[in-house]
Design an enzyme around this catalytic site. Structure first.
Site, PDB file in Angstrom:
ATOM      1  CD  GLU A 153      -4.799   1.928  11.044  1.00 20.76           C
ATOM      2  OE1 GLU A 153      -5.790   2.610  10.763  1.00 20.76           O
ATOM      3  OE2 GLU A 153      -3.853   1.722  10.280  1.00 20.76           O
ATOM      4  NE  ARG A 197      -3.912   0.639   2.011  1.00 24.89           N
ATOM      5  CZ  ARG A 197      -3.929   1.544   2.978  1.00 24.89           C
ATOM      6  NH1 ARG A 197      -3.212   1.369   4.063  1.00 24.89           N
ATOM      7  NH2 ARG A 197      -4.625   2.646   2.835  1.00 24.89           N
ATOM      8  CB  VAL A 212      -7.586   7.460  12.257  1.00 21.68           C
ATOM      9  CG1 VAL A 212      -6.889   8.440  13.185  1.00 21.68           C
ATOM     10  CG2 VAL A 212      -7.035   7.552  10.837  1.00 21.68           C
ATOM     11  CG  HIS A 228      10.518  16.718  29.260  1.00 19.35           C
ATOM     12  ND1 HIS A 228      10.497  17.451  28.073  1.00 19.35           N
ATOM     13  CD2 HIS A 228       9.257  16.274  29.440  1.00 19.35           C
ATOM     14  CE1 HIS A 228       9.282  17.464  27.585  1.00 19.35           C
ATOM     15  NE2 HIS A 228       8.509  16.753  28.380  1.00 19.35           N
ATOM     16  CG  HIS A 271       5.389  -2.025  29.585  1.00 20.20           C
ATOM     17  ND1 HIS A 271       4.490  -2.475  28.649  1.00 20.20           N
ATOM     18  CD2 HIS A 271       4.930  -0.829  30.002  1.00 20.20           C
ATOM     19  CE1 HIS A 271       3.533  -1.568  28.498  1.00 20.20           C
ATOM     20  NE2 HIS A 271       3.777  -0.556  29.312  1.00 20.20           N
TER      21      HIS A 271
HETATM   22  O1  LIG Z   1       5.684  24.971  34.724  1.00 25.12           O
HETATM   23  C1  LIG Z   1       5.443  23.848  34.284  1.00 25.12           C
HETATM   24  C2  LIG Z   1       5.434  23.582  32.848  1.00 25.12           C
HETATM   25  C3  LIG Z   1       5.164  22.191  32.391  1.00 25.12           C
HETATM   26  N1  LIG Z   1       4.904  21.233  33.394  1.00 25.12           N
HETATM   27  C4  LIG Z   1       4.629  19.872  33.006  1.00 25.12           C
HETATM   28  O2  LIG Z   1       5.674  19.377  32.185  1.00 25.12           O
HETATM   29  C5  LIG Z   1       5.150  18.320  31.402  1.00 25.12           C
HETATM   30  C6  LIG Z   1       5.849  18.338  30.037  1.00 25.12           C
HETATM   31  O3  LIG Z   1       5.821  17.026  29.574  1.00 25.12           O
HETATM   32  P1  LIG Z   1       5.136  16.646  28.152  1.00 25.12           P
HETATM   33  O4  LIG Z   1       5.730  17.590  27.127  1.00 25.12           O
HETATM   34  O5  LIG Z   1       5.516  15.198  27.972  1.00 25.12           O
HETATM   35  O6  LIG Z   1       3.646  16.855  28.312  1.00 25.12           O
HETATM   36  C7  LIG Z   1       3.654  18.537  31.229  1.00 25.12           C
HETATM   37  O7  LIG Z   1       2.962  17.366  31.645  1.00 25.12           O
HETATM   38  C8  LIG Z   1       3.370  19.738  32.136  1.00 25.12           C
HETATM   39  O8  LIG Z   1       2.243  19.512  32.967  1.00 25.12           O
HETATM   40  C9  LIG Z   1       4.905  21.553  34.743  1.00 25.12           C
HETATM   41  O9  LIG Z   1       4.682  20.691  35.576  1.00 25.12           O
HETATM   42  N2  LIG Z   1       5.192  22.837  35.146  1.00 25.12           N
END
Ligand SMILES: O=C1CCN([C@@H]2O[C@H](COP(=O)(O)O)[C@@H](O)[C@H]2O)C(=O)N1
Length: 348
Positions: free
Chosen positions: A317, A25, A314, A163, A278
Site C-alpha cells: 500500500e 486473500r 503498509v 471528542h 469534506h
Molecule cells: O490537557 C489537555 C489534554 C489533551 N489535549 C489535547 O486533546 C487532544 C485529544 O485528541 P486526540 O485523542 O484525537 O489526539 C490532543 O490533541 C491533545 O493535544 C489538550 O489540549 N489538553
C-alpha cells in the site's frame, strides 16, 4: 461479469487513484499482530481526565461543568495563528511556505462512558450544530476547516472521552485539494457534482448501501480501501455542513447513530475509526463558484477480521498502491443483519 471473485482494479474518482481488489486473500493464515481488546469499562467521570467537566487541563485551566458540547484550544496545537514566514530560499527541491491556523478540541458530551451511537439523538444534533458553527466561524477567515474524530486507542486516540478535533489552516491541505481538483474535473466534464450522481447510482444499485434515509445515504464506496470504510452523503446538493437545514441535521444525527451502531454490532466492540468531513473550501473561496463540491464524511475504520485484528496499510500500500482483500460488496456491514437500532451495549 462477477467482479467479486477475481482480482481487479477499481478507480477512486475522488482521489484519481486505483485500488487493487484481491477477493480471495482473506483465507491466508494470520500469525501477525493481534491488538489488545479495547478497555471495555470506562468510568463516567475520571477526576484525572483533562477533558472531563470540572477537571484541570495541561495549561492549568479548569474546565467548566459543561452539560453538552465543550470546546477548548488544543494545549499542544499543531497550528497557531501567528507564525513567521519561513526563509525565501525557493530552490525547486527545497520549497517551504508559511503555515498558520488554530486547533480546537471539542468534547461531545460530559460523560466519558458514552460514544456517539449511545448518545441521545438531540445530543448528537448539538454536536452537528457545533460543527456547523465552527465551519461558519473559522471558515469566515481560513480557507480550510478540518473536522476529524480519531476514535479508539487503535486509531491513536489519546483520550477515551468522546471528542473530536477541528483544525483550521491558512492553506488547503493535500486531501481536500486533491478532492477539489477531482470534483471540479468531473463537474466540468459531466455538468453535475460527482458525489450527487454517485449517490443516485448507489441508491439505485443497492449493492453497497449500509443505511439510507430520505435525506442521507451511507455506503461502502465502490473504491473503498479500508475493509469497512464508509462514505456518508446528503441526497440534496449541499456545499458545506453549515448549509444543512435543521431537518437535515436531525436526519444526520439519525443516520450517524444507525451507521455507528451497525459498526459496533459488527464485532461487538466500540468500533475504532478515523472520520472527517469534506465540504467546499472556505475563507477566500467563499466568493468563488464551488458548485462542483458535495458535502460528505469519510469513515476509515482499521479493523479487518475481528475486534483485535486490523488491516495494515503498509508494504504494497505504501510502495505501490492501496490493496484490499474483501470486496466492498462482500463486507458484512452492508448485510449486517442485526437491526441497526439494536445495540450490543446496554444504553444508559
Ligand atoms: O490537557 C489537555 C489534554 C489533551 N489535549 C489535547 O486533546 C487532544 C485529544 O485528541 P486526540 O485523542 O484525537 O489526539 C490532543 O490533541 C491533545 O493535544 C489538550 O489540549 N489538553
Amino acid at each position: 461479469l462477477e467482479l467479486c471473485h477475481h482480482q481487479h482494479l477499481r478507480y477512486n474518482p475522488l482521489r484519481d487513484t486505483w485500488v487493487l481488489v484481491s477477493a480471495h486473500r482473506m483465507k491466508r493464515p494470520w500469525a501477525g499482530q493481534v491488538e489488545k481488546a479495547p478497555e471495555e469499562h470506562i468510568p463516567r467521570h475520571d477526576p484525572r481526565n483533562p477533558l472531563c467537566p470540572g477537571n484541570t487541563r495541561a495549561n492549568g485551566e479548569v474546565n467548566p461543568d459543561y452539560d453538552s458540547t465543550f470546546l477548548f484550544e488544543n494545549d499542544f496545537p499543531a497550528l497557531q495563528p501567528d507564525a513567521p514566514d519561513p526563509g525565501s530560499d525557493q530552490h525547486p527541491l527545497f520549497q517551504s511556505k508559511a503555515a498558520r491556523g488554530v486547533c480546537k478540541v471539542m468534547c461531545f458530551h460530559p460523560w466519558s462512558d458514552v460514544t456517539l451511537p449511545l448518545m441521545k439523538r438531540q445530543e448528537v444534533v448539538k454536536v452537528i450544530d457545533k460543527w456547523a458553527e465552527l465551519v461558519e466561524e473559522l471558515g469566515s477567515t481560513y480557507p480550510w476547516v478540518q473536522i476529524f474524530e480519531n476514535k479508539g486507542a487503535m486509531m491513536g486516540c489519546s483520550n477515551p472521552h468522546p471528542h473530536c478535533q477541528v483544525w483550521a489552516s491558512s492553506f488547503l491541505p493535500n486531501e481536500p485539494a486533491l478532492s477539489d481538483r477531482c470534483q471540479r474535473a468531473y463537474h466540468q466534464k459531466h455538468g453535475e457534482p460527482l458525489l450527487l450522481q454517485y449517490a443516485k447510482q448507489e441508491a439505485e444499485k443497492k449493492e453497497r448501501v449500509v443505511v439510507e434515509t430520505s435525506d442521507w445515504l451511507a455506503v461502502v464506496p465502490y473504491w473503498a480501501t479500508w475493509p469497512y470504510q464508509t462514505l456518508l452523503l446528503p441526497r440534496r446538493h449541499v456545499l458545506r455542513i453549515n448549509d444543512l437545514t435543521t431537518e437535515e441535521r436531525e436526519g444526520l444525527a439519525d443516520i450517524m447513530k444507525r451507521l455507528l451502531t451497525k459498526y459496533d454490532n459488527l464485532f461487538e466492540t466500540s468500533f475504532p475509526y478515523s472520520m472527517g468531513w469534506h465540504g467546499a473550501p472556505t475563507g477566500p473561496h467563499l466568493t468563488e463558484d464551488n458548485s462542483h463540491w458535495q458535502l460528505h464524511a469519510h469513515y476509515y475504520p482499521p479493523l479487518l477480521r475481528s475486534a483485535t485484528v486490523k488491516k495494515f496499510m503498509v508494504g504494497y500500500e505504501m510502495l505501490a498502491q492501496d490493496q484490499r482483500d474483501l470486496t466492498p460488496e462482500q463486507v458484512n456491514i452492508v448485510k449486517c443483519t442485526v437491526p441497526s437500532f439494536v445495540q450490543y451495549r446496554v444504553t444508559h
